[in-house]
Design a protein around this motif. Structure first.
Motif, mmCIF file in Angstrom:
data_model
loop_
_atom_site.group_PDB
_atom_site.id
_atom_site.type_symbol
_atom_site.label_atom_id
_atom_site.label_comp_id
_atom_site.label_asym_id
_atom_site.label_seq_id
_atom_site.Cartn_x
_atom_site.Cartn_y
_atom_site.Cartn_z
ATOM 1 N N LEU A 139 18.098 21.070 17.514
ATOM 2 C CA LEU A 139 19.181 21.718 16.780
ATOM 3 C C LEU A 139 19.715 22.895 17.586
ATOM 4 C CD1 LEU A 139 20.783 22.034 14.079
ATOM 5 C CD2 LEU A 139 18.969 23.608 13.357
ATOM 6 N N VAL A 140 21.046 22.994 17.677
ATOM 7 C CA VAL A 140 21.710 24.123 18.332
ATOM 8 C C VAL A 140 22.291 25.033 17.260
ATOM 9 C CG1 VAL A 140 23.537 24.871 19.900
ATOM 10 C CG2 VAL A 140 22.298 22.740 20.365
ATOM 11 N N SER A 141 21.941 26.313 17.310
ATOM 12 C CA SER A 141 22.545 27.315 16.429
ATOM 13 C C SER A 141 23.699 27.963 17.180
ATOM 14 C CB SER A 141 21.510 28.370 16.034
ATOM 15 O OG SER A 141 20.457 27.801 15.297
ATOM 16 N N ILE A 142 24.905 27.797 16.663
ATOM 17 C CA ILE A 142 26.106 28.341 17.299
ATOM 18 C C ILE A 142 26.504 29.618 16.570
ATOM 19 C CG2 ILE A 142 28.505 27.894 17.917
ATOM 20 C CD1 ILE A 142 27.814 24.867 17.649
ATOM 21 N N VAL A 143 26.449 30.738 17.274
ATOM 22 C CA VAL A 143 26.742 32.048 16.686
ATOM 23 C C VAL A 143 28.172 32.447 17.046
ATOM 24 C CG1 VAL A 143 26.092 34.482 16.620
ATOM 25 C CG2 VAL A 143 24.317 32.712 16.812
ATOM 26 N N ILE A 144 28.992 32.674 16.019
ATOM 27 C CA ILE A 144 30.399 33.025 16.223
ATOM 28 C C ILE A 144 30.693 34.336 15.491
ATOM 29 C CG2 ILE A 144 32.803 32.310 15.931
ATOM 30 C CD1 ILE A 144 31.877 29.426 15.893
ATOM 31 N N PRO A 145 30.752 35.468 16.205
ATOM 32 C CA PRO A 145 31.164 36.719 15.551
ATOM 33 C C PRO A 145 32.679 36.701 15.305
ATOM 34 C CG PRO A 145 29.974 37.109 17.615
ATOM 35 C CD PRO A 145 30.383 35.685 17.595
ATOM 36 N N VAL A 146 33.096 37.280 14.198
ATOM 37 C CA VAL A 146 34.530 37.349 13.925
ATOM 38 C C VAL A 146 34.838 38.602 13.126
ATOM 39 C CG1 VAL A 146 34.411 36.020 11.764
ATOM 40 C CG2 VAL A 146 36.528 36.032 13.082
ATOM 41 N N LYS A 147 35.977 39.189 13.414
ATOM 42 C CA LYS A 147 36.523 40.273 12.597
ATOM 43 C C LYS A 147 38.041 40.153 12.631
ATOM 44 C CE LYS A 147 36.515 45.227 11.697
ATOM 45 N NZ LYS A 147 35.951 46.552 12.063
ATOM 46 N N ASN A 148 38.603 39.780 11.498
ATOM 47 C CA ASN A 148 40.048 39.581 11.400
ATOM 48 C C ASN A 148 40.547 38.622 12.476
ATOM 49 O OD1 ASN A 148 40.145 41.409 9.237
ATOM 50 N ND2 ASN A 148 40.343 43.148 10.631
ATOM 51 N N GLY A 149 39.877 37.482 12.562
ATOM 52 C CA GLY A 149 40.184 36.527 13.624
ATOM 53 C C GLY A 149 40.898 35.276 13.165
ATOM 54 N N GLU A 150 41.619 35.344 12.036
ATOM 55 C CA GLU A 150 42.223 34.129 11.484
ATOM 56 C C GLU A 150 43.237 33.474 12.431
ATOM 57 O OE1 GLU A 150 44.348 34.983 7.896
ATOM 58 O OE2 GLU A 150 45.875 36.196 8.881
ATOM 59 N N ARG A 151 43.806 34.241 13.336
ATOM 60 C CA ARG A 151 44.841 33.696 14.222
ATOM 61 C C ARG A 151 44.322 32.551 15.083
ATOM 62 N NH1 ARG A 151 47.720 37.336 18.931
ATOM 63 N NH2 ARG A 151 49.004 35.692 19.904
ATOM 64 N N PHE A 152 43.091 32.678 15.577
ATOM 65 C CA PHE A 152 42.563 31.671 16.505
ATOM 66 C C PHE A 152 41.314 30.962 15.996
ATOM 67 C CE2 PHE A 152 44.426 35.011 19.408
ATOM 68 C CZ PHE A 152 45.549 34.262 19.784
ATOM 69 N N LEU A 153 40.739 31.410 14.893
ATOM 70 C CA LEU A 153 39.422 30.914 14.482
ATOM 71 C C LEU A 153 39.413 29.412 14.217
ATOM 72 C CD1 LEU A 153 36.487 31.489 13.784
ATOM 73 C CD2 LEU A 153 37.215 32.112 11.460
ATOM 74 N N ALA A 154 40.435 28.887 13.569
ATOM 75 C CA ALA A 154 40.448 27.453 13.275
ATOM 76 C C ALA A 154 40.415 26.625 14.562
ATOM 77 C CB ALA A 154 41.669 27.093 12.436
ATOM 78 N N ALA A 155 41.178 27.043 15.578
ATOM 79 C CA ALA A 155 41.171 26.318 16.847
ATOM 80 C C ALA A 155 39.801 26.393 17.510
ATOM 81 C CB ALA A 155 42.241 26.877 17.781
ATOM 82 N N THR A 156 39.167 27.558 17.414
ATOM 83 C CA THR A 156 37.820 27.715 17.961
ATOM 84 C C THR A 156 36.848 26.769 17.268
ATOM 85 O OG1 THR A 156 38.192 30.017 18.594
ATOM 86 C CG2 THR A 156 35.909 29.352 18.218
#
Length: 230
Positions: A5-22
């Motif tokens: 299992l791979v745990s993918i850690v994605i920090p975000v703060k007010n990142g709606e502009r690009f988060l879906a593409a990520t």
């Protein structure tokens, strides 16, 4: 053989502009045995809503800064392997498959990194640091958490990212790993794409000054450790 299992850690703060593409680039991975952990730094936009749409586990960040978010993600990880992805960057589809495959075939190797390439977001102005000819067309091996895949046990051995550093905590962590002589490997393919835009943490003039000061301190500490061993 059972896939780790791979745990993918994605920090975000007010990142709606690009988060879906990520997150789309995560969903497009050919290696599918993963969990997504989004560490939210109290976003005031739709970041959490978007993350939940992708079946991510969302953690409200309790600490400060990017290093703190990475550390909280590591603490929450349940996987044998840990990967990181900034909320504005992208992975190539075979990123996890190639790295997990290598680590499973080479038990002594503790982590792998890949090549990374920068690209300019639509409508963004190229930061001065990237104005050298050909820089955007060149792939790099750099101390980017986004091109890292590590055994989770490595963080117990090396320690967390340093939350006292505002920008260079990733460089400092990679320096500690290097100084310890931990076995690693480079996957020679461009599998991380780092997006350049006006809200990047380290591209403003003030951020560049902080970056330079922190990197000098990190390199001095690394040299001191090496001299101490000698």
């Amino acid at each position: 053989m059972k896939e780790g299992l791979v745990s993918i850690v994605i920090p975000v703060k007010n990142g709606e502009r690009f988060l879906a593409a990520t997150l789309d680039s995560v969903r497009a991975q050919t290696y599918t045995h993963y969990e997504i952990i989004v560490v939210d730094g109290h976003s005031a936009d739709r970041s959490v809503e978007i993350a939940l749409r992708y079946a991510a586990r969302v953690i409200g960040q309790q600490s400060l800064g990017l290093a703190g978010a990475w550390n909280e993600g590591i603490a929450a990880a349940q996987g044998e392997f840990v990967a990181f992805l900034d909320s504005d960057d992208l992975w190539a589809p075979r990123k996890l498959a190639l790295q997990v495959g290598y680590l499973e075939q080479h038990p002594a190797v503790q982590f792998t990194v890949t090549l990374a390439r920068f690209f300019l977001a639509e409508g963004a102005v190229l930061p001065p640091a990237f104005e050298r000819p050909g820089l955007l067309e060149t792939a790099h091996v750099g101390p980017f958490p986004g091109n890292l895949l590590a055994r989770r046990s490595l963080f117990a051995a090396v320690g967390d990212f340093d939350p006292q550093l505002a920008i260079a905590s990733d460089v400092e962590w990679f320096a500690r790993v290097k100084d310890l002589g931990i076995p690693m490997a480079v996957i020679p393919e461009t599998l991380l794409f780092k997006r350049l835009h006006e809200a990047n943490l380290s591209h403003g003039a003030l951020s560049q000054a902080v970056w330079s000061r922190e990197v000098v301190a990190v390199m001095k500490a690394s040299l001191d450790r090496q001299r101490g061993r000698q």
